[in-house]
Design an enzyme around this catalytic site. Structure first.
Site, PDB file in Angstrom:
ATOM      1  N   CYS A 279     -12.433  13.905 -44.622  1.00 29.51           N
ATOM      2  CA  CYS A 279     -11.365  14.245 -43.922  1.00 29.51           C
ATOM      3  C   CYS A 279     -11.614  15.559 -42.861  1.00 29.51           C
ATOM      4  O   CYS A 279     -10.918  15.190 -41.688  1.00 29.51           O
ATOM      5  CB  CYS A 279     -10.194  14.348 -44.899  1.00 29.51           C
ATOM      6  N   ARG A 308     -20.876  13.679 -54.578  1.00 29.35           N
ATOM      7  CA  ARG A 308     -20.260  14.454 -55.584  1.00 29.35           C
ATOM      8  C   ARG A 308     -20.714  14.513 -56.783  1.00 29.35           C
ATOM      9  O   ARG A 308     -21.526  13.387 -57.495  1.00 29.35           O
ATOM     10  CB  ARG A 308     -18.840  13.567 -55.794  1.00 29.35           C
ATOM     11  N   GLN A 326     -17.999   5.455 -47.880  1.00 26.41           N
ATOM     12  CA  GLN A 326     -16.916   5.318 -47.896  1.00 26.41           C
ATOM     13  C   GLN A 326     -16.724   4.570 -46.392  1.00 26.41           C
ATOM     14  O   GLN A 326     -17.295   5.057 -45.386  1.00 26.41           O
ATOM     15  CB  GLN A 326     -15.909   6.433 -47.934  1.00 26.41           C
ATOM     16  N   ASP A 328     -14.367   5.069 -44.262  1.00 29.54           N
ATOM     17  CA  ASP A 328     -13.233   6.117 -44.135  1.00 29.54           C
ATOM     18  C   ASP A 328     -12.606   5.831 -42.752  1.00 29.54           C
ATOM     19  O   ASP A 328     -13.114   5.214 -41.605  1.00 29.54           O
ATOM     20  CB  ASP A 328     -13.882   7.314 -44.530  1.00 29.54           C
ATOM     21  N   HIS A 330      -9.250   7.696 -40.251  1.00 33.06           N
ATOM     22  CA  HIS A 330      -8.140   8.597 -40.144  1.00 33.06           C
ATOM     23  C   HIS A 330      -7.393   8.363 -39.119  1.00 33.06           C
ATOM     24  O   HIS A 330      -7.972   8.285 -37.877  1.00 33.06           O
ATOM     25  CB  HIS A 330      -8.594  10.027 -40.177  1.00 33.06           C
ATOM     26  N   LYS A 414       1.976   7.469 -50.679  1.00 32.06           N
ATOM     27  CA  LYS A 414       0.745   6.715 -50.527  1.00 32.06           C
ATOM     28  C   LYS A 414       0.909   5.195 -50.914  1.00 32.06           C
ATOM     29  O   LYS A 414       1.795   4.659 -51.795  1.00 32.06           O
ATOM     30  CB  LYS A 414      -0.326   7.195 -51.035  1.00 32.06           C
ATOM     31  N   HIS A 460      -4.678   8.584 -43.936  1.00 30.12           N
ATOM     32  CA  HIS A 460      -6.005   8.156 -44.487  1.00 30.12           C
ATOM     33  C   HIS A 460      -5.865   6.875 -44.711  1.00 30.12           C
ATOM     34  O   HIS A 460      -5.020   6.319 -45.367  1.00 30.12           O
ATOM     35  CB  HIS A 460      -6.123   8.996 -45.682  1.00 30.12           C
TER      36      HIS A 460
HETATM   37 ZN    ZN Z   1      -9.177  11.471 -45.510  1.00 26.07          ZN
END
Ligand code: ZN
Ligand code: ZN
Length: 583
Positions: A279, A308, A326, A328, A330, A414, A460
């Site tokens: 992010c 991680r 991911q 991902d 945004h 969410k 997100h």
């Molecule tokens: Zn994010």
């Protein structure tokens, strides 16, 4: 039995069975020391310290004796104890004495429960009224495992006996069948058998490597998501994997996020970190350029790996890894665009699930807690409008959902998507999250129609969540027998003998665009077919004299069996259709 009985709950049945297990154990091995026996998902366990090792044959005996006790319709009765009386009652049971001492220190009430006159345990209660309420066929002792007393390595290792228990015998049978099937489908086992991925000690736990077939599968999955997004106006960005620690001061990760790898310390520069999430990079990139209201929404995507530090004991195959990729995304939007952006995301999620063969899923809608309004940041109007929109959009699609009041993050509501695989197991997958915090932390802006600076909302979104975990789910869902569009090798062409190899090659050439393997090895036809079947290749085309003469192939399908002779041209048209239908 004059009193009217209430129907027993499953937890009461499971917990009572733990008592019966301990009773059966003490009957056969009276010097056994008792640990504890709680209810767990699908059943119960009890921990014991045996004076000699026990075997599966013992489990059979214990189970038989438990059935006998169930049928005797023994009642459960409780008795309050003083610490002194409790210690006297359990003087031969050191683990119970330890618990009694601890409970007395905490001034907890001490109770013993008697099962008929066959067994007494230190216990807080929660039993059936009498064992006649338990169906004697609806439980089964399944296996043994080692477990430290109270979970600490400093304590003695006890033997844990696990039991399954349900309301009916059929549920036990179904569960056992499901477990058997799950074992066969275990992605770690199939990953090895099908040559998809491996984990190498010298490279590290939780850091899987993919063989060519696994890498192809990965690429197919990731390309699918890329296409799905780009068709809908999402644009790719690219971000590096190590980052100056300053970024995580702004984002707050350094202060709060505990799964970050330790810093890479440098001599004359700031420390660098492996990125644990994406992010902040997206926010920074947005901020490097001026934006006007007309440009929004901006939909940035990146399929990128995060690192991680998960505890090594918690790593399993591809489902929990230390390097997770991911899909991902945004979206930077104006408040009036939230509803349409989320609707677009729902379209994509719905398409993706259908394509990957998941038809059963439900949605958790997490909203704010109206009793604790001060907990949340951001515009109140955006909160209420977006929560209403989330619910409306999910309802309009007729999707199963639950509303988790108070489960929203402090920065926004969410949606989480939970899907059921073919064995009925649930997996949390996609997520859509509104964020009013990061735009503030990173001072994101756009110029509105009247020229004033406004703050965009960030949404997100991930469809697969992590590629690695999604592959694990996919492998188990299909049991490694992927549909044609996803199979790493789609077609095996098998010549009956050496003299048919040339023709096999010409067939493979015509199958341009498909992932084809020719079985040229000097083996019997039967062996070559079996080997292709072991690899779960969707189509096997056998070619011999007859096929050469006719310009045909003899078709076998992994699931449908022998389909017979087909003209090569006709087959190719059908296969192309099958790939495009993603069947
Ligand atoms: Zn994010
Ligand atoms: Zn109990």
């Amino acid at each position: 039995m004059s009193e009217k009985q209430n129907p027993a709950t499953l937890d009461e049945i499971r917990h009572s069975l733990a008592h019966l297990l301990a009773a059966a154990v003490l009957k056969k091995y009276p010097d056994t020391k008792l640990g504890i026996g709680p209810v767990i998902e699908n059943g119960f366990y009890y921990d014991f310290l045996f004076s000699q090792p026990i075997t599966d044959a013992d489990l059979k005996d214990f189970q038989k004796d438990m059935r006998y006790l169930v049928n005797k319709k023994l009642g459960f009765s409780g008795e309050k104890l003083t610490p002194a009386k409790a210690k006297e009652m359990f003087k031969d049971q050191p683990f119970k004495v330890e618990l009694i001492e601890e409970f007395s220190k905490e001034s907890k009430e001490l109770t013993a429960y008697h099962t008929g006159d066959v067994f007494t345990d230190l216990c807080r209660g929660g039993h059936v009224e009498n064992t006649g309420q338990i169906n004697a066929g609806s439980f089964k002792l399944t296996h043994l495992a080692g477990a430290y007393w109270r979970g600490s390595e400093k304590n003695p290792m006890l033997t844990r006996i696990y039991g399954l228990a349900f309301m009916t015998e059929k549920e036990v049978d179904d569960y056992l069948k499901m477990m058997e099937e799950a074992k066969k489908r275990d992605h770690r086992k199939l990953g090895k058998e099908l040559g998809l991925f491996t984990i190498i000690d010298e490279i590290g736990p939780g850091l899987p490597l993919f063989y060519p077939k696994g890498a192809i599968l990965r690429r197919l999955v990731e390309n699918y998501i890329t296409d799905l997004q780009e068709k809908r106006g999402y644009v790719p960005i690219w971000i590096p994997h190590i980052t100056n620690g300053k970024l995580y001061v702004i984002s707050g990760h350094l202060q709060k996020y505990d799964a970050m790898y330790p810093p890479m310390e440098l001599k004359d520069e700031d420390a660098y970190y492996l990125k644990p999430m994406n992010c902040p990079h997206f926010m920074m990139l947005y901020n490097t350029l001026p934006h006007s209201y007309r440009e929004l929404p901006i939909r940035y995507t990146a399929t990128t790996t995060n690192y991680r530090y998960e505890k090594s004991g918690e790593l399993t195959g591809l489902t929990r890894v230390r390097a997770l990729t991911q899909d991902d995304c945004h979206v930077f939007a104006r408040p009036d665009q939230i509803e349409s952006e989320i609707n677009l995301m729902l379209d994509m999620i719905s398409d993706a699930y259908k394509s990957f063969g998941f038809t059963d899923f439900w949605v958790r809608i997490s909203t704010h807690d109206p009793e604790n309004k001060e907990k949340y940041i951001g515009d109140k109007e955006i909160w209420s409008e977006s929560e209403a929109a989330l619910e409306k959009l999910i309802k309009a699609r007729g999707w199963k959902h639950e509303i988790g009041v108070g489960e929203a993050a402090f920065y926004g509501p969410k949606l989480d998507f939970i899907l059921k695989d073919v064995l009925g197991r649930e997996w949390q997958l996609s997520t859509i999250q509104l964020d009013m915090n990061l735009p503030k932390r990173f001072s994101l802006e756009y110029a509105d129609a009247d020229g004033t600076k406004k703050q965009p909302v960030v949404i997100h979104r991930a469809i697969l969540g992590s590629t690695e975990r999604f592959l694990a789910i996919l492998i188990e869902h299909f049991g490694g027998a992927f549909p044609l569009w996803l199979a790493p090798v789609q077609i095996a062409v098998i010549p009956v003998s050496e003299k048919h190899i040339e023709y096999a090659k010409s067939v493979a050439e015509k199958l341009d665009g498909f992932r084809v393997q020719i079985s040229e090895e000097n083996e019997t036809l039967g062996k070559k077919i079996r080997s292709a079947e072991m690899q779960k290749i969707p189509y096997i085309l056998v070619v011999g004299d007859k096929e050469i003469e006719e310009g045909s192939v003899n078709v076998r399908h992994y699931k449908k069996g022998v389909l017979g002779t087909m003209e090569t041209v006709k087959l190719i048209a059908e296969l192309k259709q099958e790939v495009s239908d993603k069947q």
